[in-house]
Design a protein around this motif. Sequence first.
Motif, PDB file in Angstrom:
ATOM      1  N   PRO A 119       0.794  -1.236   0.000  1.00  0.00           N
ATOM      2  CA  PRO A 119       0.000   0.000   0.000  1.00  0.00           C
ATOM      3  C   PRO A 119       0.825   1.285   0.000  1.00  0.00           C
ATOM      4  O   PRO A 119       0.296   2.350  -0.338  1.00  0.00           O
ATOM      5  N   GLU A 120       2.096   1.204   0.380  1.00  0.00           N
ATOM      6  CA  GLU A 120       2.937   2.407   0.396  1.00  0.00           C
ATOM      7  C   GLU A 120       3.666   2.634  -0.923  1.00  0.00           C
ATOM      8  O   GLU A 120       4.393   3.623  -1.085  1.00  0.00           O
ATOM      9  N   LEU A 121       3.454   1.746  -1.884  1.00  0.00           N
ATOM     10  CA  LEU A 121       4.104   1.852  -3.181  1.00  0.00           C
ATOM     11  C   LEU A 121       3.234   2.685  -4.128  1.00  0.00           C
ATOM     12  O   LEU A 121       2.052   2.411  -4.310  1.00  0.00           O
ATOM     13  N   THR A 122       3.821   3.720  -4.721  1.00  0.00           N
ATOM     14  CA  THR A 122       3.114   4.532  -5.712  1.00  0.00           C
ATOM     15  C   THR A 122       3.356   3.939  -7.097  1.00  0.00           C
ATOM     16  O   THR A 122       4.496   3.676  -7.477  1.00  0.00           O
ATOM     17  N   VAL A 123       2.276   3.705  -7.835  1.00  0.00           N
ATOM     18  CA  VAL A 123       2.378   3.119  -9.171  1.00  0.00           C
ATOM     19  C   VAL A 123       2.015   4.165 -10.215  1.00  0.00           C
ATOM     20  O   VAL A 123       0.939   4.757 -10.168  1.00  0.00           O
ATOM     21  N   GLU A 124       2.934   4.416 -11.136  1.00  0.00           N
ATOM     22  CA  GLU A 124       2.700   5.326 -12.250  1.00  0.00           C
ATOM     23  C   GLU A 124       2.529   4.511 -13.535  1.00  0.00           C
ATOM     24  O   GLU A 124       3.367   3.662 -13.837  1.00  0.00           O
ATOM     25  N   ILE A 125       1.450   4.756 -14.259  1.00  0.00           N
ATOM     26  CA  ILE A 125       1.211   4.079 -15.536  1.00  0.00           C
ATOM     27  C   ILE A 125       1.318   5.118 -16.644  1.00  0.00           C
ATOM     28  O   ILE A 125       0.557   6.076 -16.683  1.00  0.00           O
ATOM     29  N   VAL A 126       2.285   4.941 -17.525  1.00  0.00           N
ATOM     30  CA  VAL A 126       2.505   5.857 -18.640  1.00  0.00           C
ATOM     31  C   VAL A 126       2.104   5.123 -19.914  1.00  0.00           C
ATOM     32  O   VAL A 126       2.686   4.087 -20.249  1.00  0.00           O
TER      33      VAL A 126
END
Length: 295
Positions: A119-126
């Motif tokens: 839950p502390e991981l930020t996921v960026e989708i490009v």
Amino acid sequence: MIQADDLRFFLEVARTRRLVAAARGLGVEHTTVGRRVTQLERAAETRLFDRTPQGWELTEAGRGLLVHAEAVESSLLAAAEELGSARGRLSGTLRIAAPDGFGAFVLSPGLGGLRSDHPELTVEIVTETRLNLLATREFDIGISLEEPTTRGVRSRRLATYGLSFYASREYLSRQERPLDLAEVSRHPLIGYVDALLDIPALRFLDSALPGVRPAIQTNNVTGQWMAAVAGLGIAVLPDFVAAGDDRLVRIVEQTKIERTYWIAVPTEHQRLARTRAGESALLELVRNHEHLRAV
């Protein structure tokens, strides 16, 4: 003596092959990049790049140094990740680059497991549909429709998927349902903007209906899906986009198109825990997806 910080500048030039592009990635002036590369060459007592009209090309010595520079970068990234995370917990940012269809219709709605576990991981989708999506290497995990050829990237097949011709129920209530490709060609078609399409794997209509120009062209599959739903014509859509949409009907069922997704990870990110977790989540997502077949 070689300074470790100079290797950052060396790596960025090796990857972009342009001083200005490297400077943009590093957030400095291009003169600073040139000075640091020159400083590194003096310390190494050899030329690391050949300056050509096509860009800065690695010399044989430069290619030899590249392996060690990437190993240093990987170790530093892993150390920073370990120091920045509580024991057993992942944090920081995981960036995944993907074609628009996969990113919007598979990846985004399929992140629940990864988010629950970390839950502390930020996921960026490009997302973007272009051949050089992975060329910048500004990602932790990349998904592509062609086998990646970018230097310093480990790649393998991820999954195959099917595509079919689709039209909306509303459209078929107004138009006679086509029974074969010859009849499909007489309907308005929805496809990619030809002038902007540089990925051969996306030229579905060229192979199925050579010489037929789509009446409606967009540069992403989301736009094609919405145009088909609106009853504007017939589109070739991934089954993972359209098969579950009750507003759309698969037509000319005997014609099936299949394509492959590839997964790529830059060498320097392979040891990172967040990358390994993301890659595992992607593999699990593909294995459990109704319209994808893991390979």
